[in-house]
Scaffold this motif. Structure first.
Motif, short mmCIF file in Angstrom:
data_model
loop_
_atom_site.label_atom_id
_atom_site.label_comp_id
_atom_site.label_asym_id
_atom_site.label_seq_id
_atom_site.Cartn_x
_atom_site.Cartn_y
_atom_site.Cartn_z
N LEU A 131 0.77 -0.95 -0.10
CA LEU A 131 -0.49 -0.41 0.09
C LEU A 131 0.53 1.12 0.14
N GLU A 132 1.81 0.92 1.02
CA GLU A 132 2.74 2.34 0.49
C GLU A 132 3.66 2.82 -0.54
N SER A 133 3.63 1.75 -0.99
CA SER A 133 3.90 1.55 -2.62
C SER A 133 3.63 2.13 -3.43
N VAL A 134 1.91 2.10 -3.78
CA VAL A 134 0.86 2.54 -4.08
C VAL A 134 0.99 3.59 -4.01
N GLN A 135 0.41 4.19 -2.91
CA GLN A 135 0.62 5.19 -2.71
C GLN A 135 2.36 6.72 -3.10
N ALA A 153 -12.14 20.00 -13.32
CA ALA A 153 -12.19 21.24 -12.48
C ALA A 153 -11.87 21.12 -10.86
N ALA A 154 -11.85 19.39 -10.62
CA ALA A 154 -12.04 19.35 -9.52
C ALA A 154 -10.77 18.58 -9.02
N ALA A 155 -9.83 18.24 -10.00
CA ALA A 155 -8.60 17.64 -10.05
C ALA A 155 -7.93 17.86 -8.98
N ALA A 156 -7.26 19.08 -9.13
CA ALA A 156 -6.71 19.99 -8.50
C ALA A 156 -6.27 19.29 -7.29
N GLU A 157 -7.99 19.76 -6.39
CA GLU A 157 -8.17 19.28 -5.16
C GLU A 157 -8.17 18.21 -4.16
N PHE A 158 -8.12 17.07 -5.54
CA PHE A 158 -7.94 16.18 -5.38
C PHE A 158 -6.83 15.26 -5.43
N THR A 159 -5.65 15.67 -6.21
CA THR A 159 -4.36 15.47 -5.78
C THR A 159 -4.00 16.19 -4.88
N GLU A 160 -4.46 17.45 -3.99
CA GLU A 160 -3.96 17.80 -3.04
C GLU A 160 -4.47 17.07 -1.53
N SER A 161 -5.70 16.81 -1.19
CA SER A 161 -6.18 16.50 -0.46
C SER A 161 -5.92 14.90 -0.95
N ALA A 162 -5.84 14.66 -1.20
CA ALA A 162 -5.63 12.21 -1.64
C ALA A 162 -4.21 12.04 -1.07
N GLY A 163 -2.90 12.91 -0.88
CA GLY A 163 -2.27 12.59 0.28
C GLY A 163 -2.44 12.04 1.24
N PRO A 164 -2.56 13.50 2.46
CA PRO A 164 -3.00 13.37 3.38
C PRO A 164 -3.73 13.04 3.85
N HIS A 183 -5.05 9.92 2.57
CA HIS A 183 -4.41 8.55 2.20
C HIS A 183 -3.19 8.68 3.63
N ARG A 184 -2.59 9.43 3.60
CA ARG A 184 -1.77 9.25 4.70
C ARG A 184 -1.98 8.96 5.79
#
Length: 225
Positions: A115-119, A170-181, A183-184
């Motif tokens: 999972l860490e690798s996928v993240q 139009a929502a892609a930027a917010e998804f990208t920004e929020s998925a990291g923390p 998922h972590r």
């Protein structure tokens, strides 16, 4: 090796399932609007398949409530209700949270590393635009659901996800920004073998994702189309 220790990828879907997924995505993102007549031949040409899998896909989507079959007119798109999609998003968050809690009790060291690798791949794709971030996000969630070893719950959460648009440009930027923390936070709970923390982290993540998508659909005037 990326994804080491994770469950094997799911078998390739039937062609009609893939076609249904593509048409469903067009409906939930507004590219196909309510009342629009669906021409089998035109869809087949656009997607690059024969008419048969398109017809099978539309029959499946009829059972899911996305289209209806009218006498002498064929298939037409049914309207999507905002409350229905909001409710479905809540169901997805609740079921996903329960599956994450069960995974926290069962996950192995190897599966955690996978999972860490996928993240890590997902964050790299988001940062540099290299790789398929959406596919990696799907792999992350599917792996957690599979490890939970609760086939019926996993089936229900995947069914619910069909009614929730996953990606809007139009929502892609917010998804990208929020998925990291987000998922972590899920990964920390899994590392700590903390079912309640895993439940809360997954529920918060899926709830936020649903809110972002609904806000974007609101801004697009999707419900008035």
């Amino acid at each position: 090796m990326p994804g080491a220790g994770l469950p094997q990828r799911r078998p390739r879907a039937q062609l009609s399932d893939e076609v249904a997924s593509r048409i469903r995505d067009r409906i939930v993102t507004g590219r196909l609007r309510k009342g629009e007549h669906l021409h089998l031949e035109r869809l087949a040409e656009e997607i690059g398949v024969s008419v048969t899998p398109v017809r099978e896909a539309l029959l499946a989507l009829r059972g899911e409530g996305f289209v209806e079959l009218e006498p002498r007119r064929g298939f037409t798109v049914l309207p999507l209700n905002r409350q229905d999609i909001e409710d479905t998003s809540r169901v997805q968050a609740a079921l996903g949270g329960e599956l994450a809690a069960r995974t926290a009790e069962l996950i192995s060291v190897g599966q955690l590393a996978g999972l860490e690798s996928v993240q890590a791949e997902l964050e790299h794709a988001g940062r540099f635009g290299i790789g398929d971030a959406e596919e990696l996000d799907i792999r992350f969630h599917h792996a957690i659901y599979d490890i939970a070893d609760s086939a019926k719950l996993a089936w229900f959460v995947q069914l619910a996800s069909r009614y929730v648009p996953r990606r809007l440009p139009a929502a892609a930027a917010e998804f990208t920004e929020s998925a990291g923390p987000e998922h972590r936070a899920i990964l920390r709970a899994l590392h700590n073998r903390d079912p309640e923390a895993a439940r809360q982290a997954m529920h918060a993540h899926l709830t936020h994702s649903g809110q972002v998508l609904l806000q974007e659909l609101d801004q697009q005037g999707f419900w008035e189309q």
